[in-house]
Scaffold this active site. Structure first.
Site, mmCIF file in Angstrom:
data_model
loop_
_atom_site.group_PDB
_atom_site.id
_atom_site.type_symbol
_atom_site.label_atom_id
_atom_site.label_comp_id
_atom_site.label_asym_id
_atom_site.label_seq_id
_atom_site.Cartn_x
_atom_site.Cartn_y
_atom_site.Cartn_z
ATOM 1 N N HIS A 65 0.827 -1.202 0.000
ATOM 2 C CA HIS A 65 0.000 0.000 0.000
ATOM 3 C C HIS A 65 0.865 1.258 0.000
ATOM 4 C CE1 HIS A 65 -3.868 -2.128 1.044
ATOM 5 N NE2 HIS A 65 -2.958 -3.061 1.339
ATOM 6 N N ASP A 73 -6.634 5.266 1.849
ATOM 7 C CA ASP A 73 -6.589 3.871 1.425
ATOM 8 C C ASP A 73 -7.968 3.234 1.581
ATOM 9 O OD1 ASP A 73 -5.446 1.425 0.614
ATOM 10 O OD2 ASP A 73 -3.619 1.885 1.712
ATOM 11 N N THR A 117 -5.585 0.937 -3.802
ATOM 12 C CA THR A 117 -4.280 0.351 -4.157
ATOM 13 C C THR A 117 -4.385 -1.092 -4.652
ATOM 14 O OG1 THR A 117 -3.549 -0.514 -1.982
ATOM 15 C CG2 THR A 117 -3.148 1.822 -2.420
ATOM 16 N N ASN A 158 0.477 -4.970 -6.720
ATOM 17 C CA ASN A 158 1.731 -4.372 -7.174
ATOM 18 C C ASN A 158 2.562 -5.378 -7.949
ATOM 19 O OD1 ASN A 158 1.211 -1.884 -6.070
ATOM 20 N ND2 ASN A 158 2.443 -2.181 -4.248
ATOM 21 N N ALA A 177 -7.139 -11.899 0.747
ATOM 22 C CA ALA A 177 -7.778 -10.673 0.261
ATOM 23 C C ALA A 177 -8.023 -10.730 -1.246
ATOM 24 C CB ALA A 177 -6.941 -9.452 0.657
#
Length: 497
Positions: A24, A130, A152, A399, A418
């Site tokens: 994040h 966030d 994110t 990412n 998640a």
């Protein structure tokens, strides 16, 4: 500029608040630097713990030293320094911030006159939070400061969260019995039933592909209920920023836009390459800056230099995932027995109950000496771009996924929790640039899939991956969708100042 001129033409001042986790913070730093390059004032609010780790292990100060418009503020996350902040315990961070963050944020904003520091800079004109944070909202509303969300994560990872109530109402959420073993539950055939209550994903998602926070005993689960509340809160925001691009996730972005009727999502990714493009346009040198919570082991680059092209599978399960020793051994045997060279990141805190230990089978030690290298942390973007890396064995964090997409590296996905569950499904079934091996940790299966991604289907995956990489690069160039959306976002920020 005189104080009268500053008052007549106030510059936007954006306050960015990430969840204090590695992935994040990385995304938020990229966004912060993009906004600085766009002429905005930026403050990023970090936890004391995160700030300390960055100062210790990252090139944090040098990265932002040239931006006089950038500053850092800190608050406590409310957890002791020895809290693991990994594995299933990461949920504690968000819950703790929800309890202690509000009063600290109020004091900070009041004492600094909304971060203006007595008129030395403009007051905060917009807040970017966030995805799972809400503690700043009461103060922002009292001060008349609009707020945006930047989750994110991917659009496909975000969309099921917005649809969680519909999934519950449809009866498509599979509840685990109180005494039922987790592994048995996850491997059940019912988990392979398709989910039809998430618009646009009716022929894509199985129950096992829903975010891991949906794997609960009943609908009253605390985390699940907080997700429902947070998805409602998102509609209060004046905008939604997503680190993706339209050619990759256009249909899902359309669904999100329909759901949040007052918002048009700003898809401005891939952020890390968008930042490089802006630096290039301004004649700035783009170099590798670490934003890592761990010390990067650069020796792995020299090791990669000595390997043949496309011969190495890079293995990293990110900054949060933890493995049992049994899981570690299954992965290790699979990698060694595949006969492929491998670079494997094994964090010091990633093995449940302690480190690897001293009792390592001889065949694993010998196999690793012949074909492998294990490090505690690596400069991932440099590794993925290395000519010797042929595939990425990943936890499917966003990412990592989008970095792999930009470079055109095929993936073998073992999602941990998640949104990673959704990302891995899209990698294999929608974008077709890799394989998904979720809910299994069997050495024979993984060995087979390593060979498949490195040999059997390599050309097929490479063709798709390189096509995706070309689309990603077009998105951030002049006239590309992400370039246009960023300009639109900057104009919005200027209108709030």
């Amino acid at each position: 500029m005189t104080s009268e001129e500053r008052s007549a033409n106030p510059a936007p001042h954006i306050l960015i608040i990430p969840i204090p986790l590695q992935g994040h913070v990385n995304s938020m730093f990229n966004l912060a630097e993009i906004l600085c390059l766009s002429g905005l004032h930026v403050t990023i609010l970090l936890s004391d713990y995160t700030h300390h780790r960055l100062l210790r292990h990252a090139s944090f100060d040098s990265r932002f030293s040239s931006y006089t418009s950038f500053r850092v503020a800190t608050i406590s996350d409310g957890l002791p320094d020895d809290h693991p902040r990994s594995g299933s315990r990461v949920v504690d961070i968000v819950q703790s911030l929800g309890e202690v963050g509000g009063p600290q944020f109020r004091r900070l904003m009041v004492s600094s006159d909304a971060m203006s520091d007595g008129g030395a800079r403009p007051r905060v004109s917009c807040l970017i939070m966030d995805g799972m944070l809400s503690f700043p909202i009461p103060v922002a509303e009292e001060m008349g400061i609009p707020f945006m969300y930047f989750p994110t994560i991917s659009a496909c990872g975000l969309w099921p969260y917005f649809c969680v109530q519909e999934v519950i109402d449809s009866g498509e959420l599979l509840f685990k019995g109180k005494n039922e073993d987790k592994l048995t539950f996850w491997k059940s055939k019912e988990m392979d039933l398709m989910v039809t209550s998430v618009p646009g994903m009716e022929k894509i998602l199985r129950r096992r592909d829903l975010p891991s926070f949906f794997r609960v005993e009943d609908a009253n689960d605390v985390v699940l209920q907080s997700i429902i509340e947070q998805s409602k809160r998102t509609r209060q925001a004046v905008g939604l920023i997503i680190n993706t691009f339209e050619d990759l996730e256009g249909p899902i972005l359309d669904q999100i836009g329909k759901h949040n009727a007052n918002q048009n999502p700003y898809s401005i990714g891939p952020l890390h390459t968008h930042l490089k493009e802006l630096q290039k346009a301004k004649g700035m040198e783009s170099s590798h800056h670490s934003s890592s919570f761990w010390k990067e082991d650069d020796s792995c680059i020299a090791w990669l230099d000595s390997q043949p092209p496309d011969s190495v599978i890079y293995v990293s399960f990110g900054s949060v995932a933890t493995l049992t020793r049994d899981e570690l051994m299954e992965f290790w045997y699979a990698l060694v027995n595949s006969g492929k060279k491998f670079l494997w990141v094994v964090r010091a805190d990633s093995i449940v109950g302690g480190g690897i230990g001293n009792e390592i089978p001889v065949e694993l030690e010998e196999g690793t000496k012949l074909r492998g290298l294990m490090v505690e942390w690596a400069p991932q973007e440099l590794v993925l771009r290395h000519k010797s890396v042929g595939a990425f064995f990943t936890h499917s964090g966003w990412n990592s996924t989008i970095e792999s997409i930009v470079i055109g590296v095929p993936m073998l996905c073992w999602p941990y929790f998640a949104d990673q569950m959704v990302n891995s499904r899209f990698v294999s079934e929608v974008w077709k640039i890799g394989l998904d091996v979720k809910d299994s940790c069997d050495r024979l299966l993984i060995e087979s899939m390593v060979r498949e991604v490195m040999e059997v289907k390599r050309d097929e995956f490479l063709e798709k991956a390189r096509g995706m990489a070309n689309m990603a690069n077009k998105a951030i160039c002049e006239g590309g969708s992400s370039h246009v959306n960023l300009n639109r976002l900057i104009q919005f920020f200027k209108s709030t100042a």
